[in-house]
Design an enzyme around this catalytic site. Structure first.
Site, PDB file in Angstrom:
ATOM      1  N   TYR A  13       0.954  -1.222   0.102  1.00 51.46           N
ATOM      2  CA  TYR A  13       0.453   0.249  -0.072  1.00 51.46           C
ATOM      3  C   TYR A  13       0.433   1.533   0.418  1.00 51.46           C
ATOM      4  O   TYR A  13       0.493   2.331  -0.223  1.00 51.46           O
ATOM      5  CB  TYR A  13      -1.009   0.033   1.413  1.00 51.46           C
ATOM      6  CG  TYR A  13      -2.206  -0.515   0.457  1.00 51.46           C
ATOM      7  CD1 TYR A  13      -3.380  -0.192   0.726  1.00 51.46           C
ATOM      8  CD2 TYR A  13      -2.378  -2.021   0.864  1.00 51.46           C
ATOM      9  CE1 TYR A  13      -4.541  -0.154   0.430  1.00 51.46           C
ATOM     10  CE2 TYR A  13      -3.490  -2.652   0.570  1.00 51.46           C
ATOM     11  CZ  TYR A  13      -4.406  -2.154   0.271  1.00 51.46           C
ATOM     12  OH  TYR A  13      -5.138  -2.856   0.276  1.00 51.46           O
ATOM     13  N   LYS A 218       6.167   8.935  14.068  1.00 50.13           N
ATOM     14  CA  LYS A 218       5.536   8.518  13.449  1.00 50.13           C
ATOM     15  C   LYS A 218       4.654   7.487  14.160  1.00 50.13           C
ATOM     16  O   LYS A 218       3.292   7.022  14.195  1.00 50.13           O
ATOM     17  CB  LYS A 218       5.999   7.465  12.677  1.00 50.13           C
ATOM     18  CG  LYS A 218       4.780   6.281  11.497  1.00 50.13           C
ATOM     19  CD  LYS A 218       4.046   6.866  10.951  1.00 50.13           C
ATOM     20  CE  LYS A 218       3.045   5.996  10.260  1.00 50.13           C
ATOM     21  NZ  LYS A 218       2.106   6.508   9.725  1.00 50.13           N
ATOM     22  N   ARG A 258     -12.406  24.499  21.913  1.00 46.88           N
ATOM     23  CA  ARG A 258     -10.916  23.903  22.378  1.00 46.88           C
ATOM     24  C   ARG A 258     -10.607  22.388  22.986  1.00 46.88           C
ATOM     25  O   ARG A 258     -10.562  22.139  23.495  1.00 46.88           O
ATOM     26  CB  ARG A 258      -9.479  24.613  23.537  1.00 46.88           C
ATOM     27  CG  ARG A 258      -9.703  25.790  23.235  1.00 46.88           C
ATOM     28  CD  ARG A 258      -8.878  27.024  24.779  1.00 46.88           C
ATOM     29  NE  ARG A 258      -9.698  27.171  25.578  1.00 46.88           N
ATOM     30  CZ  ARG A 258     -10.812  28.232  25.515  1.00 46.88           C
ATOM     31  NH1 ARG A 258     -10.906  28.605  24.031  1.00 46.88           N
ATOM     32  NH2 ARG A 258     -11.811  28.670  26.077  1.00 46.88           N
ATOM     33  N   CYS A 272      -3.098  -0.127  10.827  1.00 48.36           N
ATOM     34  CA  CYS A 272      -1.747   0.729  11.580  1.00 48.36           C
ATOM     35  C   CYS A 272      -1.949   1.295  12.979  1.00 48.36           C
ATOM     36  O   CYS A 272      -1.435   1.083  14.659  1.00 48.36           O
ATOM     37  CB  CYS A 272      -2.059   2.261  10.938  1.00 48.36           C
ATOM     38  SG  CYS A 272      -1.596   1.698   9.137  1.00 48.36           S
ATOM     39  N   PHE A 337     -12.999  -1.933   7.712  1.00 48.95           N
ATOM     40  CA  PHE A 337     -12.946  -1.084   9.009  1.00 48.95           C
ATOM     41  C   PHE A 337     -13.129   0.569   8.791  1.00 48.95           C
ATOM     42  O   PHE A 337     -12.925   1.128  10.232  1.00 48.95           O
ATOM     43  CB  PHE A 337     -10.529  -1.549   8.828  1.00 48.95           C
ATOM     44  CG  PHE A 337      -9.696  -0.855   8.352  1.00 48.95           C
ATOM     45  CD1 PHE A 337      -9.876   0.840   9.488  1.00 48.95           C
ATOM     46  CD2 PHE A 337      -9.607  -1.049   6.910  1.00 48.95           C
ATOM     47  CE1 PHE A 337      -8.759   1.135   8.639  1.00 48.95           C
ATOM     48  CE2 PHE A 337      -8.493   0.113   6.309  1.00 48.95           C
ATOM     49  CZ  PHE A 337      -8.372   1.396   7.198  1.00 48.95           C
TER      50      PHE A 337
HETATM   51  N1  SAJ Z   1     -12.268   5.693  14.113  1.00 45.69           N
HETATM   52  C1  SAJ Z   1     -13.153   5.402  14.887  1.00 45.69           C
HETATM   53  N2  SAJ Z   1     -13.184   7.086  15.242  1.00 45.69           N
HETATM   54  C2  SAJ Z   1     -12.910   8.144  14.767  1.00 45.69           C
HETATM   55  C3  SAJ Z   1     -11.367   7.670  13.415  1.00 45.69           C
HETATM   56  C4  SAJ Z   1     -11.314   6.814  13.316  1.00 45.69           C
HETATM   57  O1  SAJ Z   1     -13.816   4.687  15.284  1.00 45.69           O
HETATM   58  O2  SAJ Z   1     -13.820   9.164  15.036  1.00 45.69           O
HETATM   59  C5  SAJ Z   1     -11.337   4.244  13.316  1.00 45.69           C
HETATM   60  C6  SAJ Z   1     -11.988   3.571  12.090  1.00 45.69           C
HETATM   61  O3  SAJ Z   1     -13.266   3.631  11.990  1.00 45.69           O
HETATM   62  C7  SAJ Z   1     -10.929   2.638  12.250  1.00 45.69           C
HETATM   63  C8  SAJ Z   1      -9.913   2.669  12.569  1.00 45.69           C
HETATM   64  O4  SAJ Z   1     -10.291   3.959  13.767  1.00 45.69           O
HETATM   65  O5  SAJ Z   1     -11.487   1.795  12.269  1.00 45.69           O
HETATM   66  C9  SAJ Z   1      -8.459   3.465  11.995  1.00 45.69           C
HETATM   67  O6  SAJ Z   1      -9.018   4.730  10.655  1.00 45.69           O
HETATM   68  P1  SAJ Z   1      -8.836   6.207  10.719  1.00 45.69           P
HETATM   69  O7  SAJ Z   1      -8.695   6.794  10.015  1.00 45.69           O
HETATM   70  O8  SAJ Z   1      -8.280   6.991  11.312  1.00 45.69           O
HETATM   71  O9  SAJ Z   1      -7.068   5.658   9.807  1.00 45.69           O
HETATM   72  P2  SAJ Z   1      -6.184   4.940   8.842  1.00 45.69           P
HETATM   73  O10 SAJ Z   1      -5.664   3.561   9.875  1.00 45.69           O
HETATM   74  O11 SAJ Z   1      -7.026   4.699   7.729  1.00 45.69           O
HETATM   75  O12 SAJ Z   1      -4.749   5.320   8.888  1.00 45.69           O
HETATM   76  C10 SAJ Z   1      -3.955   6.217   9.627  1.00 45.69           C
HETATM   77  C11 SAJ Z   1      -3.895   7.699   9.188  1.00 45.69           C
HETATM   78  N3  SAJ Z   1      -3.821   8.583  10.727  1.00 45.69           N
HETATM   79  C12 SAJ Z   1      -3.687   9.325  11.596  1.00 45.69           C
HETATM   80  O13 SAJ Z   1      -4.613   9.506  11.407  1.00 45.69           O
HETATM   81  C13 SAJ Z   1      -2.769   9.985  12.658  1.00 45.69           C
HETATM   82  C14 SAJ Z   1      -2.728   7.490   8.311  1.00 45.69           C
HETATM   83  O14 SAJ Z   1      -2.516   9.443   8.062  1.00 45.69           O
HETATM   84  C15 SAJ Z   1      -1.363   6.916   8.680  1.00 45.69           C
HETATM   85  O15 SAJ Z   1      -0.862   7.620   7.000  1.00 45.69           O
HETATM   86  C16 SAJ Z   1      -1.796   5.513   8.367  1.00 45.69           C
HETATM   87  O16 SAJ Z   1      -2.866   5.812   9.712  1.00 45.69           O
HETATM   88  C17 SAJ Z   1      -0.920   5.204   8.517  1.00 45.69           C
HETATM   89  O17 SAJ Z   1      -0.622   3.836   7.652  1.00 45.69           O
HETATM   90  O18 SAJ Z   1       0.632   5.144  10.237  1.00 45.69           O
END
Ligand code: SAJ
Length: 432
Positions: A13, A218, A258, A272, A337
């Site tokens: 990816y 990271k 805030r 991740c 997911f």
């Molecule tokens: N999720 C929630 N509530 C929220 C936000 C997300 O339950 O308010 C859940 C999502 O449904 C999912 C999980 O969290 O199951 C992860 O989703 P995500 O959109 O937060 O993140 P990823 O895994 O798609 O991508 C993350 C990102 N990191 C951050 O936002 C800090 C991305 O920028 C990174 O590049 C990626 O991890 C990575 O490769 O590390």
């Protein structure tokens, strides 16, 4: 310094889009992968992952002779390592998952065979603090004829840096170019060389630091998101007990200038956010109490959802005394997911759906608009169904992913359903 020949190790990816971006700027790129299917598909100008815009960039790069995939390493000026760093599961209740660095070690071993004086090695894989220095040691052990930054600093033959990716699946092509990039060289020269390499396609700023800090940046980004989601998930459990609509609560609290609370869900998935915090916890277990607890809260949430479903089933059987559990059809809306993607890796939705098949229901239906056939990770006892079929046949509907398709279900239909909404979208429709 000029880096015209670039090698990317691990064409998943992150590796494939990164290789394609270099090739789109007319760098000569060789991608290395251990999987011959991936190598063949890329060489035919196609891709093995779902990512908007990527296929046409890869096709053009391959046809133009700038991108090629192979199984064996070849000499290059810069090597980027983008292999997975999964974790090894906890051995028992008291221990924590440990990072598995074996893919990085094999990538290092491959590179060591073709490394020459002046080359740059960049690690991009999410890694525990200290991995870049460890990689330098591994390379030095394999190549006694070359000098490395951990012993020779600025005078070393080889430059090494840690430069994490931070792109969001579904937006990778845009974010690879636009996001700021953290550059963690083992020395200043290593950082300057890395900036030179990425400058060919990165339009964001370069923020220079050392390798250890870059590794921790990271992990911190993803642990921060995990901790914040855990707060939202804990609130959802508290509010359920207090009979408060958690989504209304968060919406109101977020009106404070805030306060910015994230959204609760059925757990945290993907490869991740649910993994990276363990890299901090396993290194510093006594100091990472909040991060560890957050992981536990998010990991517990799918079980909490299952418990809610069991309670709904008991209520259903009480009001339908002529029925047994075998007569119940349960429908799970969403398997991915997160919303509007087809990626099922580490998805709490798929785990919950599979676990429901153990409870002896008549039928477990799954509705996933982003896939056309059942994935191997889905239990054989789950039947894929359309939204309409599920709404018609199911006695209990569980909303697990907030896909757009599920947001347009009419209020009248939802009002008739017994539903469990882990994402707040049906609750919102019903409250109007
Ligand atoms: N999720 C929630 N509530 C929220 C936000 C997300 O339950 O308010 C859940 C999502 O449904 C999912 C999980 O969290 O199951 C992860 O989703 P995500 O959109 O937060 O993140 P990823 O895994 O798609 O991508 C993350 C990102 N990191 C951050 O936002 C800090 C991305 O920028 C990174 O590049 C990626 O991890 C990575 O490769 O590390």
């Amino acid at each position: 310094m000029s880096f015209n020949n670039i090698s990317v190790i691990g064409l998943g990816y992150i590796g494939l889009p990164t290789a394609a971006m270099f090739a789109s700027k007319e760098k000569k790129v060789v991608g290395i992968d251990i999987n011959s299917y991936i190598v063949d598909i890329i060489n035919s100008g196609k891709i093995h992952i779902v990512e908007p815009e990527l296929e046409s960039i890869v096709k053009q790069a391959v046809e133009g002779g700038f991108l090629r995939a192979t199984l064996a390493p070849e000499p290059a000026d810069a090597f980027l390592i983008t292999v997975p760093t999964p974790f090894l599961p906890a051995k028992n209740e008291d221990s924590t998952p440990k990072p598995d660095l074996s893919f990085i070690k094999s990538a290092t071993n491959l590179i060591s065979k073709v490394l020459k004086e002046g080359d740059l090695v960049i690690l991009e894989s999410t890694s525990p603090v200290g991995t870049t220095e460890q990689m330098s040691v591994w390379l030095a052990e394999a190549r006694k004829d070359l000098s490395f930054p951990h012993t020779h600093g600025e005078n070393s033959d080889i430059r090494i840096a840690y430069c994490p990716e931070r792109v969001l699946p579904g937006h990778i092509v845009r974010e690879l170019q636009e996001n700021d990039r953290v550059i963690g060289g083992m020395t200043q020269k290593c950082s300057r060389a890395s900036i030179e390499v990425y400058s060919s396609f990165v339009k964001g700023d370069f923020a220079v630091t050392n390798a250890r800090t870059a590794e921790m940046v990271k992990l911190t980004e993803n642990a921060s998101r995990d901790v914040n989601i855990a707060f939202a998930n804990e609130l959802s459990i508290i509010c359920d007990k207090l009979e408060i609509n958690v989504w209304e609560l968060i919406g109101l609290a977020n009106r404070h200038p805030r306060v910015d609370i994230l959204q609760p869900g059925p757990g945290v998935g993907g490869h991740c956010i649910a993994v990276d915090p363990w890299f901090i916890v396993s290194k510093t277990p006594d100091e990472s109490k909040l991060i560890h607890t957050s992981r536990k809260i998010n990991d517990y949430k799918p079980q909490w959802v299952i418990n809610k479903i069991k309670l709904a089933v008991i209520d259903f059987l009480k009001s339908n005394p002529n029925k047994s559990i075998k007569d119940i059809t349960i429908a799970c809306f969403g398997l991915a997911f997160k919303p509007n993607i087809d990626d099922l890796r580490g998805s709490p939705a798929i785990n919950i759906t599979n676990d429901l098949t153990e409870l002896n229901f008549g039928k477990v239906l799954a509705i996933e608009p982003n896939i056309s056939e059942a994935p191997s990770s889905l239990s054989d006892n789950v039947e894929l169904a359309s939204v309409n079929k599920a709404l018609k046949e199911a006695d209990i509907c569980v909303l697990l992913v907030d896909h757009d398709e599920f947001k347009s279900i009419e209020k009248a239909k939802l009002d008739r359903l017994i539903s469990i909404d882990t994402r707040g979208i049906w609750t919102k429709i019903k409250s109007f």
